[in-house]
Every structure is written in C-alpha cells, then in structure tokens.
Design a protein around this motif. Structure first.
Motif, short mmCIF file in Angstrom:
data_model
loop_
_atom_site.label_atom_id
_atom_site.label_comp_id
_atom_site.label_asym_id
_atom_site.label_seq_id
_atom_site.Cartn_x
_atom_site.Cartn_y
_atom_site.Cartn_z
N UNK A 148 0.88 -1.17 0.00
CA UNK A 148 0.00 0.00 0.00
C UNK A 148 0.91 1.22 0.00
N UNK A 149 0.99 1.94 -1.14
CA UNK A 149 2.00 2.97 -1.31
C UNK A 149 1.42 4.25 -1.90
N UNK A 150 1.99 5.37 -1.47
CA UNK A 150 1.64 6.66 -2.04
C UNK A 150 2.52 6.98 -3.22
N UNK A 151 2.23 8.11 -3.89
CA UNK A 151 2.98 8.46 -5.09
C UNK A 151 4.41 8.88 -4.79
N UNK A 152 4.64 9.52 -3.65
CA UNK A 152 6.01 9.88 -3.30
C UNK A 152 6.86 8.66 -3.03
N UNK A 153 6.25 7.66 -2.41
CA UNK A 153 6.97 6.42 -2.09
C UNK A 153 7.20 5.59 -3.34
N UNK A 154 6.15 5.38 -4.12
CA UNK A 154 6.24 4.45 -5.26
C UNK A 154 6.86 5.08 -6.49
N UNK A 155 6.49 6.31 -6.80
CA UNK A 155 6.90 6.91 -8.07
C UNK A 155 8.14 7.78 -7.98
N UNK A 156 8.75 7.87 -6.79
CA UNK A 156 9.98 8.65 -6.64
C UNK A 156 11.10 7.73 -6.19
N UNK A 157 11.27 7.59 -4.89
CA UNK A 157 12.36 6.77 -4.37
C UNK A 157 12.17 5.28 -4.69
N UNK A 158 10.93 4.87 -4.91
CA UNK A 158 10.66 3.46 -5.16
C UNK A 158 10.42 3.09 -6.60
N UNK A 159 10.77 3.97 -7.53
CA UNK A 159 10.50 3.69 -8.94
C UNK A 159 11.15 2.40 -9.41
N UNK A 160 12.42 2.21 -9.09
CA UNK A 160 13.14 1.02 -9.56
C UNK A 160 12.51 -0.26 -9.04
N UNK A 161 12.16 -0.27 -7.75
CA UNK A 161 11.56 -1.46 -7.17
C UNK A 161 10.24 -1.80 -7.86
N UNK A 162 9.47 -0.77 -8.17
CA UNK A 162 8.18 -0.98 -8.84
C UNK A 162 8.38 -1.52 -10.25
N UNK A 163 9.23 -0.87 -11.01
CA UNK A 163 9.45 -1.26 -12.41
C UNK A 163 9.98 -2.68 -12.51
N UNK A 164 10.94 -3.02 -11.68
CA UNK A 164 11.57 -4.33 -11.82
C UNK A 164 10.71 -5.46 -11.25
N UNK A 165 9.88 -5.16 -10.25
CA UNK A 165 8.94 -6.20 -9.80
C UNK A 165 7.92 -6.49 -10.88
N UNK A 166 7.55 -5.46 -11.65
CA UNK A 166 6.64 -5.65 -12.79
C UNK A 166 7.34 -6.42 -13.91
N UNK A 167 8.59 -6.08 -14.17
CA UNK A 167 9.34 -6.75 -15.23
C UNK A 167 9.51 -8.24 -14.93
N UNK A 168 9.66 -8.57 -13.64
CA UNK A 168 9.80 -9.98 -13.25
C UNK A 168 8.44 -10.66 -13.12
N UNK A 169 7.37 -9.90 -13.27
CA UNK A 169 6.01 -10.41 -13.10
C UNK A 169 5.84 -11.10 -11.75
N UNK A 170 6.34 -10.44 -10.69
CA UNK A 170 6.18 -10.99 -9.35
C UNK A 170 4.69 -11.12 -9.04
N UNK A 171 4.31 -12.20 -8.42
CA UNK A 171 2.89 -12.47 -8.14
C UNK A 171 2.46 -11.74 -6.86
N UNK A 172 2.46 -10.40 -6.96
CA UNK A 172 2.08 -9.56 -5.83
C UNK A 172 1.05 -8.54 -6.32
N UNK A 173 0.41 -7.87 -5.37
CA UNK A 173 -0.59 -6.85 -5.69
C UNK A 173 -0.14 -5.52 -5.09
N UNK A 174 -0.11 -4.49 -5.91
CA UNK A 174 0.29 -3.16 -5.44
C UNK A 174 -0.91 -2.21 -5.51
N UNK A 175 -1.20 -1.59 -4.37
CA UNK A 175 -2.21 -0.53 -4.30
C UNK A 175 -1.47 0.79 -4.26
N UNK A 176 -1.60 1.55 -5.32
CA UNK A 176 -0.84 2.79 -5.50
C UNK A 176 -1.78 3.99 -5.38
N UNK A 177 -1.59 4.79 -4.35
CA UNK A 177 -2.47 5.94 -4.09
C UNK A 177 -1.79 7.21 -4.61
#
Length: 250
Positions: free
Chosen positions: A90-119
C-alpha cells in the motif's frame, strides 16, 4: 435490514488521516476485498513511508513495515518465501513513483505475483505538501509556488502508462474514489487484482486517484471536484493492461 456492516478486514483503530482524505475509503475497499475473497488469515500487507505509514494499525492482517520506496522488494521476498500467502503493498505516489520507482518497475518486469495498491494524490502529503513526481503541470505546491514548470522539472510520471509497456506486468488499472460510481469501479478493480494473485497470474497494480484537501488548500468537497476536473483529465481512468484478458480475446 442491515444496510452497511464494518468489514472484518479493518481493525477498530481510528484513522489518523485528515478530514476529507480518501485513504480511508481505499483502506475499506482493500479490506472488504480481502474479506470477501476469504484470504484475510493468510494475507501479508507491506506498509510504505508516507501518509499511509500507519496502515499496519488498520488492516486486520499480518503487516510488515518497509523502508521508504522498498515495499515491492519486501513484498517480493515475502511472496517468494511464502508463495501460498497473499501479499500486497500500500504505497503513495512519493513512495512508489519517486524513491521506489526502480523497485516498482523491476517487480513488474519480473512479473512478481504480488498486488500493489498505488495511491496518487499528486503531492507529498505527510511531509508538508511538496511537489511530487505526480504533481500536475502548473500545480501549486510548497516547492512549486508558481506552479510546476515542466521546462525545469519535467513532466509528471504516469505510472499506469509506463508499466503497461512492461512485458512482465499482468494487470494495470487506474481508478478513482471521488464518487459512488468510481468507488464501485475501484472496488471491482482491487478485488480483481487480488483474485489474479490467488490465480497466480502475476503482477497487478491498481492506481487510485485520491484527494489531499489539506495540502491542496481546499475543502473536502472542492477537493473531490478538483480531482475530477484536473487529475482525471491528466490521468485518465481505465484498464491499461490486462494480459490474460487480451490473450483470451485473441
């Protein structure tokens, strides 16, 4: 006749959010979805850093606190170690789209079987209203008092549009919670994202357009109107990628 019942997916703790903030609505939608799917007892949520940092007090499931931006990486570790658990961030835009951009992009690239709620509320809420990666062009914030100048700081990051181009991502949708109709659509999307994880379909991200009346300097009612007239124009709602639906339609 019982019209409304509090979901078992939330604790009895009182929300700390500002009046008019829609985090509470999103919390309820997540909690209801987990309860209705019957997976509360095996769900692990990962709290981010930001306004939702205390979400571990509210969700009635196991919760882990991640360092700023690292929630997808933490969720990946939990899911790989405990593949039978349902894991979400459960992440906000400052967390996910700034400091956490790499973690988000690469978890998507690996198709990790997780669910992200992005506020996405287009601003840094917890730290006082600074410009965020999602702040709209010409939007006034504490650090862009004359409006966001895209010639100097660049354009906002459109997370759904970006992730939809990544081969590994399975399901990416943008929703909003500014009226009943959109709230119902948001609930459907969030529940589908969790169902995808149950079905082992891989990475799902639901972006939720949310309000921040306090830092926007608006009343709760005016904030809802501003979201519809400005955020939904720049961040159109809809399904940006549904890999399995696309395969079925071929």
């Amino acid at each position: 006749m019982e019209v409304f019942k509090k979901t078992k997916g939330l604790t009895d703790a009182q929300f700390h959010y500002c009046p008019g903030c829609t985090h509470g609505i999103i919390h309820r939608l997540v909690a209801e979805s987990l309860e209705e799917l019957g997976v509360l007892d095996k769900t692990v949520g990962v709290a981010s850093v930001g306004c939702s940092v205390f979400s571990y007090n509210y969700f009635n499931c196991d919760m882990v606190q991640a360092a700023h931006g690292r929630a997808p990486a933490v969720a990946t570790g939990i899911k790989r170690a405990k593949p039978d658990n349902i894991v979400f961030t459960y992440q906000g835009d400052g967390d996910l789209a700034a400091i956490g951009t790499a973690e988000t992009v690469h978890s998507a690239a690996r198709n990790e079987n997780i669910t992200i709620i992005f506020v996405n509320n287009a601003i840094y809420g917890m730290t006082g209203g600074q410009m965020a990666p999602t702040t709209l062009p010409q939007q006034v914030t504490q650090t862009s008092p004359y409006g966001r100048d895209v010639t100097v700081v660049g354009y906002p990051v459109k997370v759904c549009e970006m992730l939809s181009q990544i081969d590994g991502a399975s399901y990416v949708e943008r929703v909003a919670v500014n009226n009943v109709r959109n709230i119902n659509k948001a609930k459907k999307a969030i529940k589908k994202a969790f169902q995808n994880q149950i079905d082992k379909k891989g990475f799902s991200l639901i972006e939720v357009l949310s309000t921040c009346p306090t830092n926007w300097g608006k009343s709760p009612v005016d904030a809802l109107k501003w979201l519809e007239e400005n955020m939904q124009t720049y961040y159109p709602l809809g399904v940006y990628k549904d890999k399995y639906a696309q395969e079925e339609n071929k």
